[in-house]
Design a protein around this motif. Structure first.
Motif, PDB file in Angstrom:
ATOM      1  N   MET A   7      77.204  38.021  48.178  1.00 35.56           N
ATOM      2  CA  MET A   7      76.312  37.982  49.335  1.00 35.56           C
ATOM      3  C   MET A   7      75.618  39.324  49.602  1.00 35.56           C
ATOM      4  N   GLY A   8      75.924  40.326  48.785  1.00 33.33           N
ATOM      5  CA  GLY A   8      75.255  41.615  48.937  1.00 33.33           C
ATOM      6  C   GLY A   8      75.622  42.335  50.218  1.00 33.33           C
ATOM      7  N   VAL A   9      76.883  42.247  50.607  1.00 34.06           N
ATOM      8  CA  VAL A   9      77.353  42.865  51.851  1.00 34.06           C
ATOM      9  C   VAL A   9      78.210  44.074  51.502  1.00 34.06           C
ATOM     10  N   GLU A  10      77.808  45.252  51.978  1.00 33.06           N
ATOM     11  CA  GLU A  10      78.576  46.479  51.764  1.00 33.06           C
ATOM     12  C   GLU A  10      79.329  46.825  53.039  1.00 33.06           C
ATOM     13  N   PRO A  11      80.664  46.953  52.985  1.00 26.35           N
ATOM     14  CA  PRO A  11      81.434  47.279  54.195  1.00 26.35           C
ATOM     15  C   PRO A  11      80.955  48.578  54.833  1.00 26.35           C
ATOM     16  N   GLU A  12      81.021  48.629  56.162  1.00 32.61           N
ATOM     17  CA  GLU A  12      80.643  49.850  56.877  1.00 32.61           C
ATOM     18  C   GLU A  12      81.683  50.939  56.667  1.00 32.61           C
ATOM     19  N   LEU A  13      82.943  50.528  56.645  1.00 38.76           N
ATOM     20  CA  LEU A  13      84.042  51.448  56.359  1.00 38.76           C
ATOM     21  C   LEU A  13      84.886  50.876  55.229  1.00 38.76           C
TER      22      LEU A  13
ATOM     23  N   ARG B 284      87.940  54.489  63.621  1.00 39.43           N
ATOM     24  CA  ARG B 284      87.566  54.692  62.223  1.00 39.43           C
ATOM     25  C   ARG B 284      88.772  55.001  61.339  1.00 39.43           C
ATOM     26  N   SER B 285      89.888  55.345  61.962  1.00 45.78           N
ATOM     27  CA  SER B 285      91.086  55.622  61.170  1.00 45.78           C
ATOM     28  C   SER B 285      91.877  54.354  60.864  1.00 45.78           C
ATOM     29  N   ILE B 286      91.340  53.190  61.251  1.00 49.35           N
ATOM     30  CA  ILE B 286      92.071  51.940  61.054  1.00 49.35           C
ATOM     31  C   ILE B 286      92.217  51.609  59.568  1.00 49.35           C
ATOM     32  N   VAL B 287      91.268  52.079  58.737  1.00 47.48           N
ATOM     33  CA  VAL B 287      91.331  51.800  57.301  1.00 47.48           C
ATOM     34  C   VAL B 287      92.584  52.459  56.724  1.00 47.48           C
ATOM     35  N   GLY B 288      93.386  51.658  56.054  1.00 48.46           N
ATOM     36  CA  GLY B 288      94.630  52.129  55.487  1.00 48.46           C
ATOM     37  C   GLY B 288      95.837  51.838  56.353  1.00 48.46           C
ATOM     38  N   GLN B 289      95.617  51.466  57.610  1.00 49.38           N
ATOM     39  CA  GLN B 289      96.736  51.164  58.493  1.00 49.38           C
ATOM     40  C   GLN B 289      97.235  49.743  58.264  1.00 49.38           C
ATOM     41  N   LYS B 290      98.440  49.451  58.794  1.00 49.44           N
ATOM     42  CA  LYS B 290      99.068  48.147  58.650  1.00 49.44           C
ATOM     43  C   LYS B 290      98.889  47.334  59.944  1.00 49.44           C
TER      44      LYS B 290
END
Length: 812
Positions: free
Chosen positions: A122-128, A161-167
């Motif tokens: 779908m050509g969607v690039e994640p923001e983060l 923005r620090s949510i990436v990598g969290q559980k």
């Protein structure tokens, strides 16, 4: 640009004409822009993906159901064997018990299980962060990763923005956040805003019963499939290729794929097939177009009348060498200036209309959004309508004005030498205005009477003293047995809660948007050759449902506690279903097979009164009820009846649920009164108000057009009227003479409008269940419209009767 500058100067020199012209056109364009914003939100807005025009829907179809989902195994075969697509993606919506921390209570959130290639195709690039990797789409249950939806991340998690990598925990399973979707990507549906995206490979681990593995069961068809066409490949070519693959699957897997076809549709075609909004949207857009036509006819009439005052100017231009095409271009430039000004003013009306239509609310706690707004698409639509309007109302007056006969015009005091021809054109425009106004007003009256009749007849179930709350125990990892035990305890404790008179469980609530269907094969019924079963709307309920909801059982009985899984299968049908498949026979004791010809026999034990199931204006619809004990479901709604105010039960029922399981999410808590008002009353009333406003606008424009024509006619005949009065005609004769002209136009327009209204009535009847003619609407509207148009003609007629003969004889 020179023509436009001159046009603007001419319009400023005639502020009265300019104001009427711009406002008339602004009303017509504004109504169309507002209706387009509604149509865009319901049907037309493209998917929020790259190059959405290349994306099509791949849908299963059977002889009894032309629109269906696909199984994962079929999707894999289509994906791997087809060459018409740059990529095929599969997804399904699901509910999850979400908690950001291990010790937090889970909250019900809705998200999507998607094939791992969805973002890439779908050509969607994640923001983060990132999207799913190819290896995360291969092994079942291995990769517990999640991409968060942008709205959910922003509103529920504070845009951390620090949510990436969290559980986070979903249905008790620990997932790693790997990304956040971009703001522009709102999902794969025009309404639904997913909170999160999970790999489809995680479906078995998230399911309440891991044995029911949708990834392995070819007959488990619950996936929506979309594909991006290869460059240069048409929909028809993709359809032919997939049809050949489907035929091969039917031969290879006859037990699960018999009569299973496939259809490739554009996104718009798929929405029209799947949703019931297309007829309503088409009707509202057609009525809005009628308003625009009335406005354009009104403006054309004004321009033709104005051409009389400018005929000497036009003759001089032609005499000094201006070509006819040059003159037409100048006159069209003036029309274009009016259209652009009207288009700008119309944006204010469009914004007001969009704000009015935005009052439509969807009664659910789920992330469903109906986004009615004036955006760039509406701006382009308004510009296009303005351009078309300039041609509609400007071309004919420009052509006629450029045909001026030079010698008579330059010599005559009365510049309007071709009056009969011009007056004939203006007469036709006024007749068209009256006819279109009559159609608009009669349609509004029919809708009002139709919806009022539906509301007066009632929905067929109780709407007061009821409170509802929904549950899905699988969100906290309940097994099927635990789920049914929870519902048994829930209903028992609810009935013993202080203030509760009765309580029942239902899989779906009447008039909810998430209605279910079951495929049945009635015993002894002969189907056409192309089908062997029928899909009917259905609900799964417990033994207290009919009493609590106030749904009368006309024959037989409702469900009992003895209708357990070990007892013979039973069902309750409504009157429409019984009369269709067993006409003039007692349906009690009759049987049907559930699901297909090889399914279990189900005996009919009761016939319920037919009610409303989808919406208040539906025609009589076949409906089926199945007992909860024999047809267990994971999603159920508790309906509790109160002796007093229904809202007073919310707190004690919540406390009761907390006593059963403190981790159990509760959602969609509302009273039936509020729900019914929102689903059955608010939207129909808004539609009636919208159509009624369009009818009144059309009537106002028609009055302006008729008044303008009669005023022009009186001014043109001033000398004639003076002579008539000088030789003995009194004022009454003059009034009758002028009124006769207006009456002739009005009656002609009414006759044409009545004929068009007969044709429009069938379209109106398709909106709700009433059928046949509505004579009262004609008897009320036609005389009222005639009286109003005669009033518009009487004012110039009275003015004509006051003409001083001596002044008239010196006129011009």
């Amino acid at each position: 640009m020179h023509d436009l500058r001159y046009a603007v100067r001419m319009l400023f020199k005639n502020p009265g004409f300019t104001l009427v012209a711009v406002l008339s056109l602004a009303i017509g364009i504004g109504v169309n822009s507002a209706m387009f914003s509604l149509a865009d939100a319901l049907l037309l807005r493209p998917l929020s993906v790259s190059r959405p025009g290349e994306v099509v829907s791949v849908e299963g179809k059977t002889p009894g159901d032309p629109v269906g989902d696909l199984s994962y195994r079929d999707y894999v075969d289509f994906r791997d064997r087809s060459r018409s697509f740059a990529g095929l993606v599969a997804f399904t919506t699901s509910t999850f018990g979400f908690s950001a921390k291990p010790d937090a209570l889970p909250q019900m959130k809705m998200g999507m299980l998607v094939s791992g290639n969805l973002f890439r195709v779908m050509g969607v690039e994640p923001e983060l962060g990132r999207g799913f990797r190819p290896e995360e789409d291969r092994t079942q249950g291995r990769d517990a990763v999640v991409v968060l939806g942008h709205d959910f991340w922003e509103k529920q998690l504070g845009a951390d923005r620090s949510i990436v990598g969290q559980k986070v925990r979903l249905n008790g399973i620990e997932f790693t956040v790997i990304g956040v979707a971009p703001e522009r990507f709102t999902g794969m549906d025009q309404y639904f805003r997913p909170a999160m995206y999970l790999p489809l490979m995680m479906a078995p681990r998230l399911a309440a019963n891991p044995e029911h593995n949708m990834l392995e069961r070819r007959a488990d068809r619950g996936l929506t499939v979309k594909g991006r066409l290869q460059h240069g490949t048409s929909t028809a070519q993709a359809q032919a290729e997939l049809a050949g693959i489907a035929k091969g699957l039917e031969q290879a897997y006859p037990a699960t794929n018999r009569d299973q076809g496939v259809a490739v549709r554009t996104e718009l075609q798929s929405r029209i097939e799947r949703h019931g909004d297309a007829a309503l949207v088409a009707m509202l857009m057609a009525l809005a177009a009628l308003v625009l036509l009335v406005a354009c006819a009104n403006l054309a009439s004004l321009l033709l009348s104005r051409a009389r005052a400018r005929s000497r100017e036009i003759a001089i231009r032609l005499a000094v060498g201006a070509g006819r095409l040059r003159l037409i271009r100048q006159l069209l430039a003036e029309s274009l200036a009016i259209a652009l000004a009207g288009g700008l003013v119309s944006l204010l009306l469009a914004n007001a209309g969009a704000a009015f239509l935005s009052r439509i609310q969807i009664p659910t706690d789920l992330p469903i959004v109906l986004s009615i707004k004036v955006d760039g698409r509406v701006l382009w639509f308004s510009l296009a309508v303005s351009m078309i309007s300039a041609l509609l109302f400007g071309l004919v007056p420009a052509l006629q004005a450029s045909r001026t006969n030079l010698v008579p015009v330059l010599k005559a005091g009365d510049a309007d030498s071709s009056g009969k021809q011009r007056l004939w054109g203006r007469n036709a425009l006024v007749v068209a205005q009256v006819a279109l106004s009559l159609v608009l007003t009669i349609v509004a009256a029919m809708l009002f009477r139709g919806f009022r009749s539906e509301l007066m007849s009632g929905p067929g179930f109780r709407t007061d003293h009821l409170v509802m709350m929904s549950f899905d125990p699988t969100l906290v990892r309940y097994s099927e047995a635990q789920t049914q035990q929870f519902y048994k305890q829930l209903s028992e404790r609810a009935r013993s809660t202080p203030g509760v008179q009765s309580a029942a469980l239902s899989n779906v609530i009447p008039m909810a948007p998430n209605q279910h269907q079951e495929t049945i094969v009635p015993e002894g019924y002969r189907f056409p050759k192309d089908r062997n079963s029928v899909a009917v709307f259905s609900d799964t309920v417990d033994e207290s449902f009919f009493d609590t909801m106030g749904v009368p059982i006309g024959r037989g009985r409702g469900f009992r506690e003895s209708d357990t899984v070990a007892a013979p299968r039973v069902a309750v049908v409504n009157e429409v279903l019984a009369d269709h498949y067993w006409p003039k026979r007692d349906p009690i004791g009759k049987r049907f097979r559930l699901n297909d010809g090889n399914g279990p026999w189900v005996e009919i034990v009761g016939v319920a009164k037919t009610g409303k199931y989808l919406w208040i204006g539906e025609p009589p619809t076949e409906y089926l009820y199945l007992p909860l004990a024999q047809h267990p479901q994971s999603n159920m709604t508790l309906v509790a009846q109160s002796a007093g105010e229904a809202a007073s039960l919310v707190a004690p029922l919540r406390e009761m649920v907390r006593g059963l399981d403190a981790n159990q999410p509760v959602y969609d808590v509302r009273t039936m009164t509020d729900y019914y008002q929102m689903r059955a009353v608010s939207v129909p009333v808004m539609i009636i108000e919208t159509v009624g406003a369009m009818g009144l606008i059309g009537l106002l424009l028609a009055m302006v057009g008729l008044y303008g024509l009669m005023a022009y006619s009186v001014a043109r005949r001033t000398r004639e009227i003076g002579i008539r009065m000088a030789i003995g005609a009194d004022r009454a004769v003059v009034v009758r003479m002028v009124l006769r002209q207006g009456l002739t136009l009005a009656v002609t327009g009414l006759a044409i409008g009545l004929a068009a209204s007969f044709a429009a009535e069938s379209a109106v009847n398709a909106v709700f269940s009433s059928t046949g003619r509505d004579p009262l609407a004609y008897l009320l509207v036609a005389p009222a419209l005639l009286a109003v148009t005669l009033l518009a003609a009487w004012i110039p007629a009275r003015r004509a009767s006051l003409i001083d003969p001596m002044r008239a004889l010196h006129y011009e």
